[in-house]
Design a protein around this motif. Structure first.
Motif, PDB file in Angstrom:
ATOM      1  N   VAL A  29      -5.294   5.327   5.725  1.00 16.01           N
ATOM      2  CA  VAL A  29      -4.966   4.471   6.852  1.00 16.01           C
ATOM      3  C   VAL A  29      -5.300   3.048   6.435  1.00 16.01           C
ATOM      4  O   VAL A  29      -6.401   2.782   5.949  1.00 16.01           O
ATOM      5  CB  VAL A  29      -5.767   4.863   8.107  1.00 16.01           C
ATOM      6  CG1 VAL A  29      -5.527   3.856   9.221  1.00 16.01           C
ATOM      7  CG2 VAL A  29      -5.394   6.270   8.549  1.00 16.01           C
ATOM      8  N   PHE A  30      -4.350   2.167   6.589  1.00 13.34           N
ATOM      9  CA  PHE A  30      -4.569   0.769   6.257  1.00 13.34           C
ATOM     10  C   PHE A  30      -4.357  -0.038   7.527  1.00 13.34           C
ATOM     11  O   PHE A  30      -3.269  -0.045   8.088  1.00 13.34           O
ATOM     12  CB  PHE A  30      -3.606   0.313   5.166  1.00 13.34           C
ATOM     13  CG  PHE A  30      -3.877  -1.093   4.722  1.00 13.34           C
ATOM     14  CD1 PHE A  30      -4.860  -1.347   3.784  1.00 13.34           C
ATOM     15  CD2 PHE A  30      -3.184  -2.152   5.252  1.00 13.34           C
ATOM     16  CE1 PHE A  30      -5.139  -2.640   3.376  1.00 13.34           C
ATOM     17  CE2 PHE A  30      -3.447  -3.444   4.857  1.00 13.34           C
ATOM     18  CZ  PHE A  30      -4.427  -3.694   3.915  1.00 13.34           C
ATOM     19  N   ASP A  31      -5.380  -0.697   7.981  1.00 14.69           N
ATOM     20  CA  ASP A  31      -5.325  -1.486   9.204  1.00 14.69           C
ATOM     21  C   ASP A  31      -5.161  -2.955   8.824  1.00 14.69           C
ATOM     22  O   ASP A  31      -6.099  -3.593   8.355  1.00 14.69           O
ATOM     23  CB  ASP A  31      -6.609  -1.257   9.997  1.00 14.69           C
ATOM     24  CG  ASP A  31      -6.598  -1.948  11.343  1.00 14.69           C
ATOM     25  OD1 ASP A  31      -5.668  -2.752  11.596  1.00 14.69           O
ATOM     26  OD2 ASP A  31      -7.509  -1.685  12.140  1.00 14.69           O
ATOM     27  N   PHE A  32      -3.961  -3.486   9.025  1.00 15.99           N
ATOM     28  CA  PHE A  32      -3.696  -4.876   8.672  1.00 15.99           C
ATOM     29  C   PHE A  32      -4.581  -5.846   9.455  1.00 15.99           C
ATOM     30  O   PHE A  32      -4.846  -6.957   9.006  1.00 15.99           O
ATOM     31  CB  PHE A  32      -2.223  -5.233   8.901  1.00 15.99           C
ATOM     32  CG  PHE A  32      -1.302  -4.694   7.846  1.00 15.99           C
ATOM     33  CD1 PHE A  32      -0.578  -3.539   8.056  1.00 15.99           C
ATOM     34  CD2 PHE A  32      -1.156  -5.348   6.636  1.00 15.99           C
ATOM     35  CE1 PHE A  32       0.275  -3.054   7.078  1.00 15.99           C
ATOM     36  CE2 PHE A  32      -0.302  -4.873   5.654  1.00 15.99           C
ATOM     37  CZ  PHE A  32       0.413  -3.714   5.885  1.00 15.99           C
ATOM     38  N   ALA A  33      -5.067  -5.440  10.617  1.00 17.07           N
ATOM     39  CA  ALA A  33      -5.872  -6.333  11.453  1.00 17.07           C
ATOM     40  C   ALA A  33      -7.197  -6.714  10.796  1.00 17.07           C
ATOM     41  O   ALA A  33      -7.734  -7.785  11.077  1.00 17.07           O
ATOM     42  CB  ALA A  33      -6.131  -5.688  12.809  1.00 17.07           C
ATOM     43  N   VAL A  34      -7.728  -5.876   9.913  1.00 12.04           N
ATOM     44  CA  VAL A  34      -9.026  -6.179   9.315  1.00 12.04           C
ATOM     45  C   VAL A  34      -8.911  -6.831   7.937  1.00 12.04           C
ATOM     46  O   VAL A  34      -9.906  -7.223   7.359  1.00 12.04           O
ATOM     47  CB  VAL A  34      -9.919  -4.912   9.220  1.00 12.04           C
ATOM     48  CG1 VAL A  34     -10.173  -4.347  10.595  1.00 12.04           C
ATOM     49  CG2 VAL A  34      -9.302  -3.876   8.304  1.00 12.04           C
ATOM     50  N   LYS A  35      -7.701  -6.966   7.423  1.00 12.58           N
ATOM     51  CA  LYS A  35      -7.506  -7.587   6.110  1.00 12.58           C
ATOM     52  C   LYS A  35      -7.318  -9.089   6.268  1.00 12.58           C
ATOM     53  O   LYS A  35      -6.672  -9.549   7.197  1.00 12.58           O
ATOM     54  CB  LYS A  35      -6.285  -6.974   5.423  1.00 12.58           C
ATOM     55  CG  LYS A  35      -6.029  -7.552   4.038  1.00 12.58           C
ATOM     56  CD  LYS A  35      -5.235  -6.611   3.203  1.00 12.58           C
ATOM     57  CE  LYS A  35      -4.874  -7.120   1.842  1.00 12.58           C
ATOM     58  NZ  LYS A  35      -5.779  -7.976   1.166  1.00 12.58           N
ATOM     59  N   GLU A  36      -7.885  -9.852   5.345  1.00 14.38           N
ATOM     60  CA  GLU A  36      -7.740 -11.307   5.361  1.00 14.38           C
ATOM     61  C   GLU A  36      -6.303 -11.693   5.006  1.00 14.38           C
ATOM     62  O   GLU A  36      -5.645 -11.030   4.213  1.00 14.38           O
ATOM     63  CB  GLU A  36      -8.693 -11.943   4.346  1.00 14.38           C
ATOM     64  CG  GLU A  36     -10.157 -11.760   4.677  1.00 14.38           C
ATOM     65  CD  GLU A  36     -10.578 -12.502   5.925  1.00 14.38           C
ATOM     66  OE1 GLU A  36     -10.108 -13.641   6.143  1.00 14.38           O
ATOM     67  OE2 GLU A  36     -11.358 -11.925   6.709  1.00 14.38           O
ATOM     68  N   TRP A  37      -5.838 -12.780   5.576  1.00 15.59           N
ATOM     69  CA  TRP A  37      -4.524 -13.311   5.236  1.00 15.59           C
ATOM     70  C   TRP A  37      -4.552 -13.928   3.843  1.00 15.59           C
ATOM     71  O   TRP A  37      -5.524 -14.563   3.458  1.00 15.59           O
ATOM     72  CB  TRP A  37      -4.106 -14.396   6.241  1.00 15.59           C
ATOM     73  CG  TRP A  37      -3.711 -13.861   7.574  1.00 15.59           C
ATOM     74  CD1 TRP A  37      -4.474 -13.842   8.702  1.00 15.59           C
ATOM     75  CD2 TRP A  37      -2.463 -13.277   7.925  1.00 15.59           C
ATOM     76  NE1 TRP A  37      -3.777 -13.284   9.734  1.00 15.59           N
ATOM     77  CE2 TRP A  37      -2.529 -12.925   9.280  1.00 15.59           C
ATOM     78  CE3 TRP A  37      -1.292 -13.016   7.221  1.00 15.59           C
ATOM     79  CZ2 TRP A  37      -1.471 -12.333   9.949  1.00 15.59           C
ATOM     80  CZ3 TRP A  37      -0.245 -12.418   7.892  1.00 15.59           C
ATOM     81  CH2 TRP A  37      -0.331 -12.079   9.245  1.00 15.59           C
ATOM     82  N   GLU A  38      -3.476 -13.743   3.112  1.00 11.79           N
ATOM     83  CA  GLU A  38      -3.260 -14.419   1.838  1.00 11.79           C
ATOM     84  C   GLU A  38      -2.276 -15.556   2.118  1.00 11.79           C
ATOM     85  O   GLU A  38      -1.211 -15.318   2.698  1.00 11.79           O
ATOM     86  CB  GLU A  38      -2.654 -13.442   0.827  1.00 11.79           C
ATOM     87  CG  GLU A  38      -2.131 -14.080  -0.424  1.00 11.79           C
ATOM     88  CD  GLU A  38      -1.209 -13.168  -1.234  1.00 11.79           C
ATOM     89  OE1 GLU A  38      -0.653 -13.671  -2.216  1.00 11.79           O
ATOM     90  OE2 GLU A  38      -1.046 -11.986  -0.878  1.00 11.79           O
ATOM     91  N   ILE A  39      -2.626 -16.759   1.730  1.00 15.89           N
ATOM     92  CA  ILE A  39      -1.711 -17.896   1.893  1.00 15.89           C
ATOM     93  C   ILE A  39      -0.771 -17.886   0.692  1.00 15.89           C
ATOM     94  O   ILE A  39      -1.199 -18.063  -0.445  1.00 15.89           O
ATOM     95  CB  ILE A  39      -2.470 -19.233   1.980  1.00 15.89           C
ATOM     96  CG1 ILE A  39      -3.497 -19.187   3.117  1.00 15.89           C
ATOM     97  CG2 ILE A  39      -1.493 -20.391   2.147  1.00 15.89           C
ATOM     98  CD1 ILE A  39      -2.924 -18.889   4.492  1.00 15.89           C
ATOM     99  N   VAL A  40       0.505 -17.655   0.953  1.00 17.41           N
ATOM    100  CA  VAL A  40       1.508 -17.593  -0.114  1.00 17.41           C
ATOM    101  C   VAL A  40       1.908 -19.010  -0.517  1.00 17.41           C
ATOM    102  O   VAL A  40       1.979 -19.335  -1.698  1.00 17.41           O
ATOM    103  CB  VAL A  40       2.737 -16.779   0.340  1.00 17.41           C
ATOM    104  CG1 VAL A  40       3.817 -16.751  -0.726  1.00 17.41           C
ATOM    105  CG2 VAL A  40       2.324 -15.368   0.737  1.00 17.41           C
TER     106      VAL A  40
END
Length: 142
Positions: A29-40
């Protein structure tokens, strides 16, 4: 947004008879809410899930006024617009995508998304096989 990656074997076969064409896909399970944003780049950010050698999923936000970057690559790319709308180009053909619209581009076909609207657009991008350029983004939660 939560992604559950789970291989579903063929129906009706005993477990010992089922082929295992994707042995490295496991139920994570991968919860995008807890991952930091990567600035592209300016006005573009994303969170990436690498579940196996077979696919990549990117949760992306494009803000109004971002610089479009037409590109192509060896992977198939499907894009599902989750929030708001964008103009997506396949080659020179503009397509207006709104929420819940899915579009796919074949390998080596030039494409890009251009947000000319007043609000950020959020999409979910699925690449297969795994997009090598995003390989550094491996971050699986068990």
């Amino acid at each position: 947004l939560v992604v559950l990656s789970l291989f579903q074997p063929e129906e009706g076969l005993e477990k010992s008879q089922r082929p295992d064409p994707y042995p490295d896909i496991h139920p994570y399970v991968f919860d995008f809410a807890v991952k930091e944003w990567e600035i592209v780049r300016d006005k573009v950010r994303r969170k990436v899930y690498q579940g196996s050698d077979h696919f990549t999923i990117a949760y992306t936000e494009l803000y109004p006024g971002h610089e479009p970057k037409p590109h192509d690559h060896a992977d198939v790319q499907a894009v599902l617009t989750l929030k708001n709308k964008t103009t997506y180009f396949i080659g020179d053909e503009p397509l207006d995508l709104h929420e819940n619209v899915l579009i796919a581009s074949a390998p080596w076909v030039r494409h890009n998304s251009h947000n000319t609207f007043k609000a950020p657009v959020t999409d979910l991008e699925i690449f297969w096989p795994k997009r090598a350029a995003l390989a550094e983004a491996i971050n699986i939660q068990k």
